[in-house]
Structure formats: structure tokens, C-alpha cells
Design a protein around this motif. Structure first.
Motif, PDB file in Angstrom:
ATOM      1  N   GLU A   3       0.830  -1.209   0.000  1.00 35.50           N
ATOM      2  CA  GLU A   3       0.000   0.000   0.000  1.00 35.50           C
ATOM      3  C   GLU A   3       0.867   1.263   0.000  1.00 35.50           C
ATOM      4  O   GLU A   3       0.589   2.239  -0.698  1.00 35.50           O
ATOM      5  N   LYS A   4       1.929   1.233   0.820  1.00 34.82           N
ATOM      6  CA  LYS A   4       2.840   2.385   0.906  1.00 34.82           C
ATOM      7  C   LYS A   4       3.509   2.647  -0.440  1.00 34.82           C
ATOM      8  O   LYS A   4       3.644   3.792  -0.870  1.00 34.82           O
ATOM      9  N   ILE A   5       3.926   1.569  -1.093  1.00 36.45           N
ATOM     10  CA  ILE A   5       4.610   1.706  -2.384  1.00 36.45           C
ATOM     11  C   ILE A   5       3.639   2.242  -3.437  1.00 36.45           C
ATOM     12  O   ILE A   5       3.954   3.173  -4.187  1.00 36.45           O
ATOM     13  N   ARG A   6       2.446   1.665  -3.439  1.00 35.49           N
ATOM     14  CA  ARG A   6       1.447   2.089  -4.430  1.00 35.49           C
ATOM     15  C   ARG A   6       1.097   3.575  -4.227  1.00 35.49           C
ATOM     16  O   ARG A   6       1.038   4.349  -5.175  1.00 35.49           O
ATOM     17  N   PHE A  48      11.749   1.653   4.180  1.00 35.15           N
ATOM     18  CA  PHE A  48      11.838   0.252   4.608  1.00 35.15           C
ATOM     19  C   PHE A  48      13.205  -0.088   5.225  1.00 35.15           C
ATOM     20  O   PHE A  48      13.488  -1.253   5.503  1.00 35.15           O
ATOM     21  N   ARG A  49      14.044   0.933   5.398  1.00 38.82           N
ATOM     22  CA  ARG A  49      15.360   0.775   6.036  1.00 38.82           C
ATOM     23  C   ARG A  49      16.164  -0.371   5.422  1.00 38.82           C
ATOM     24  O   ARG A  49      16.629  -1.289   6.119  1.00 38.82           O
ATOM     25  N   VAL A  50      16.255  -0.346   4.102  1.00 35.93           N
ATOM     26  CA  VAL A  50      17.099  -1.327   3.411  1.00 35.93           C
ATOM     27  C   VAL A  50      18.140  -0.546   2.616  1.00 35.93           C
ATOM     28  O   VAL A  50      17.946   0.622   2.295  1.00 35.93           O
ATOM     29  N   VAL A  69       7.598  -5.040  -4.433  1.00 32.53           N
ATOM     30  CA  VAL A  69       7.317  -5.643  -3.124  1.00 32.53           C
ATOM     31  C   VAL A  69       8.180  -6.895  -2.927  1.00 32.53           C
ATOM     32  O   VAL A  69       8.782  -7.096  -1.868  1.00 32.53           O
ATOM     33  N   LYS A  70       8.263  -7.703  -3.992  1.00 32.96           N
ATOM     34  CA  LYS A  70       9.055  -8.924  -3.921  1.00 32.96           C
ATOM     35  C   LYS A  70      10.540  -8.592  -3.639  1.00 32.96           C
ATOM     36  O   LYS A  70      11.191  -9.190  -2.800  1.00 32.96           O
TER      37      LYS A  70
END
Lengths: 80, 374
Positions: A3-6, A48-50, A69-70
Motif C-alpha cells: 500500500e505504501k509503495i502504491r 523500509f530501512r534497506v 514488493v518482492k
């Protein structure tokens, strides 16, 4: 996460309007260009702290909401 | 500071020989190139374990600032930038072990010269509208198309070439290949005469069914845009650092001249209009340095610094042009004479606002990504 990405994509690249299918190609549809891509990577790293190493980036892994997402989920997994 | 001073001393002593004559006849300095390799410029960003200098971004911009300060051959520095950021860096960051083993060593020691081929007739500022395309065959690709304004092409041995692979639009369908000079179906045009940076060479290249092995792919298939983004981002920071050095050199020349040149019985430094011009140049230098070092620090922290580099390049290249104009004006008629080198500096500075992203493209890019924190 999805949802956040979209929401980020709709707000930043679609003027906050319209629907976005999870499997539509962001590049082929013209929704995301090279600057948008940089912006998306910055958003992903911060939200997303990556950490994303550019030498590992394949554009296909960021082509749809599902693929993003994947990719982020893989990054977040311990040991990745 | 020590790195910058050492680099400036080296560049002043070794890299500006016969610059006026070579600028006139458009001659690239192979001697200067080899001196740079001996000093370690071509290898500075390669890790020590790979035989390079292992410099991080902050030290790299310090060295480049020193080189720009000491070297008056801006064409040679343009050639070096194309080589380091357009060829060495993509191999280093995205190349296979085999590619690194084969090419990095001769690219670092000066034996090979690298070039980067992205621009096309209808894909300049709009870089991702490439027409040059590769057809995938079993174990190899056949590439056809035409690339223009390729720095180093007439003297280069190895080319990093961006081509369209597949039917996708924009940045998604681009791949990056290494192609050696002399490959079948690969042709290099004649050196183009140009306004500035005349000691760097430039020509078009034509690919006519050029056969390239799968092993020549740099980075992932269809992900050449990632390679290009990384390469151009480093390049913008690097050329801005070189131009900072050039601005400092102009400041020093003008300050020295203004103290000794007298009119109406006193040094021109005593006239407000002249001292204001010099102060303006020094301000450009300080602001530009802050932007370049900000980009370098962002990189040092592991961020791509795409926008920081674009801002640094935009501000410094425009300032370089402005300062070269100020320097010429301060020198009056002497500045207009070829012998003084300031008219050449102004011609070179003009090019800096066009290559590695025109000022207009960079402004647009910065405007569009105002909220980017990366």
C-alpha cells in the motif's frame, strides 16, 4: 508495504490520481522515468530501512508494484 | 589538503606543455596521458587490492581539484573524465570478474584509452530515446546504429556502448556492452574540430551489424540505464571538482595580475570594479566547493548522490564560465590575446555547461526531484 509503495507511486508520478494495477509495467506505461526511478529507490531505502547497491539493481525487479514488493521483501529478510 | 597540493604540483609540472600550440592543432597529449597514469589518476578509484589507489569520493574530489588547479590542458582532463567515469567505473562497479581481469589493468596503467558511447543524433539530452539496437542471437548480439559526439573515440581502444535491447521504451530496454576498437562492423569517424576542449578528441562511431559476445555485457541485461546513471553521477561530481580547480587557478592569476598591473598610477586591484570582480570569483569558488564536497560526502556515506552531483555540476560549470569571462575582462586586451590562455579557458568553460548534462537538463532534473533526499 504494498500500500505504501502504491501510494508513493500514485502521489509522485500520477499526480495523486488514478488507479494503479499491481502488475502494470511502470516503465513501459511511462509512469516512471529515470528520475522517478532514483526517487523510488530513495523512498524504498528510507521507508523500509534497506540498503540498495546499484551494482545489484536489475530494472525488471522494479518494473511493477508486485516486483518491487518482492524485491524489498527479499532485502528485508535476515541474511539478505 | 595535502592530496590537493600534491596533485596540483604534479599537474603544473607535467600536464600543460605546449598547450597553446596543441590547442591550435587539436592535438591530444599521449605523453600527458601516460604521466597521469604514472601519477595514478586513471586508477585512483579502483580499490587497492585491485591495483588502484583506493581513494574514496572525498579524497577523489580533492585530487581532482588539485589537478584542475595545476593543469591548463582542460582537453586532457576531459579525456581523463570520459575514461575514468565512462569506462573504468562501469567495469569496476558492474563488470564481470573476467572483464575486470582483462581490462582494468591496462586501463589503469595508461596502455588503453576508454570511451563511453551514449549520445545519438536524436538522443542527447533525452538520453533514453536511443535508436541504436542489438538483436539477440545465440551466444552473441548484433548491434547496429550510430553514436555521435563521443569523447576519446579517435584514440580509444575500448568503448562502453549503450544500446536498445528489446522493444521496451525508455530506460527499461537498454543494455550496456564493452566493444573493442577493431571489432567487425565497428567504425570510428574522424576527429571533429570544435570551439573548446580542442586537445581532447571526439568523433562519431558507427555500428553496422557489429557482433558482440554475451560476455561483453556490462551489468544486467536490459539494465544498462542503471550503469549509465551511476557513471554519469560520478562524472558530474568529478568534472565539477576539476572545474573548481580551474576557477581557483583563475582567481590566483587575476589576484596576481591586479596587484602588478597599474593604470592611472596605481594597481588595478585598488579599483572597486576590479576587486569586486575578483571577490565574485572567490565567492563562486567557495560556494562551488561546498556543493562538490557535499556530493562527495553523500557518496562516502554510500548514497548515489545523483541530485547532489547534478547541483554541483550545474553551479560549478556555470561559475567556471562566469569566472573565465571575469578573468578575461580583468586582463583587458591582454586577456583577449591567445598567448595569455584566458580566451582558451573561456572556450573550454563554455563546453563545461554542455557536456555531462547541459545546464538546462540539470536545472530541469533538480526542479523535478526537489524532495529527493538520496
Amino acid at each position: 508495504m504494498k500500500e505504501k509503495i502504491r501510494k508513493f507511486i500514485i502521489d509522485n508520478f500520477m499526480y495523486g490520481k488514478g488507479k494503479l494495477k499491481d502488475d502494470i509495467s511502470l516503465f513501459d506505461s511511462g509512469i516512471m522515468d529515470s528520475l522517478g526511478f532514483i526517487k523510488l529507490l530513495a523512498f524504498i531505502e528510507k521507508t523500509f530501512r534497506v540498503s540498495i547497491d546499484m551494482s545489484e539493481v536489475a530494472i525488471d525487479n522494479f518494473d511493477t508494484v508486485d516486483e518491487i514488493v518482492k524485491t524489498v521483501s527479499k532485502k528485508k529478510r535476515p541474511g539478505k | 589538503m595535502e592530496l590537493k597540493r600534491t596533485a596540483a604540483r604534479f599537474a603544473k609540472a607535467k600536464l600543460s606543455e605546449d598547450i597553446i600550440t596543441r590547442d591550435k592543432i587539436c592535438e591530444f597529449s599521449r605523453k600527458g596521458w601516460l604521466e597521469c597514469a604514472k601519477f595514478g589518476l586513471q586508477s585512483m578509484v579502483v580499490p587497492e587490492e585491485g591495483g588502484g589507489g583506493g581513494l574514496g569520493p572525498v579524497d577523489t574530489v580533492s585530487v581532482l581539484e588539485g589537478i584542475g588547479l595545476g593543469c591548463m590542458d582542460n582537453g586532457l582532463l576531459c579525456a581523463l573524465s570520459a575514461h575514468i567515469w565512462g569506462c573504468v567505473l562501469p567495469i569496476l562497479r558492474f563488470g564481470t570478474e573476467q572483464q575486470k581481469k582483462r581490462y582494468l589493468s591496462p586501463l589503469m596503467d595508461g596502455a588503453l584509452i576508454g570511451a563511453n558511447a551514449m549520445t545519438e543524433l536524436e538522443a542527447g539530452s533525452d538520453v533514453y530515446s536511443l535508436k541504436t539496437a542489438a538483436k539477440k542471437k545465440k551466444g552473441h548480439f548484433l548491434i547496429s546504429g550510430r553514436k555521435v559526439f563521443i569523447t576519446n573515440a579517435p584514440v580509444a581502444d575500448i568503448f562502453v556502448v549503450y544500446v536498445r535491447t528489446g522493444n521496451r521504451k525508455g530506460m527499461a530496454g537498454i543494455s550496456c556492452f564493452l566493444i573493442e576498437k577493431g571489432a567487425k562492423g565497428f567504425f570510428v569517424g574522424k576527429n571533429i574540430d570544435k570551439m573548446g576542449l580542442r586537445t581532447s578528441t571526439m568523433s562519431e562511431i558507427v555500428l553496422d551489424g557489429c557482433r558482440v559476445s554475451d560476455e561483453n555485457l556490462i551489468g544486467r541485461y536490459n539494465s544498462g540505464a542503471v550503469v549509465f546513471n551511476e557513471s554519469i553521477s560520478w562524472e558530474r561530481m568529478g568534472v565539477a571538482a576539476l572545474q573548481l580547480g580551474a576557477i581557483e587557478r583563475l582567481c590566483n592569476i587575476c589576484a596576481g595580475y591586479a596587484k602588478t598591473r597599474e593604470v592611472f598610477g596605481r594597481p588595478i586591484a585598488g579599483f572597486k570594479i576590479v576587486s569586486d570582480r575578483i571577490r565574485d570569483m572567490e565567492l563562486c569558488l567557495k560556494k562551488g566547493r561546498a556543493l562538490v564536497h557535499r556530493a562527495a560526502k553523500a557518496r562516502q556515506c554510500g548514497r548515489p548522490a545523483f541530485i547532489e552531483s547534478a547541483k554541483a555540476k550545474l553551479y560549478v560549470s556555470e561559475s567556471y564560465l562566469r569566472c573565465s569571462r571575469q578573468a578575461l575582462q580583468i586582463h583587458g586586451a591582454y586577456g583577449y590575446m591567445t598567448e595569455y590562455g584566458l580566451e582558451r579557458e573561456m572556450r573550454d568553460a563554455m563546453a563545461s555547461t554542455i557536456h555531462s548534462g547541459t545546464s538546462e537538463v540539470l536545472q530541469e532534473m533538480i526542479r523535478k526531484t526537489r524532495k529527493v533526499v538520496r
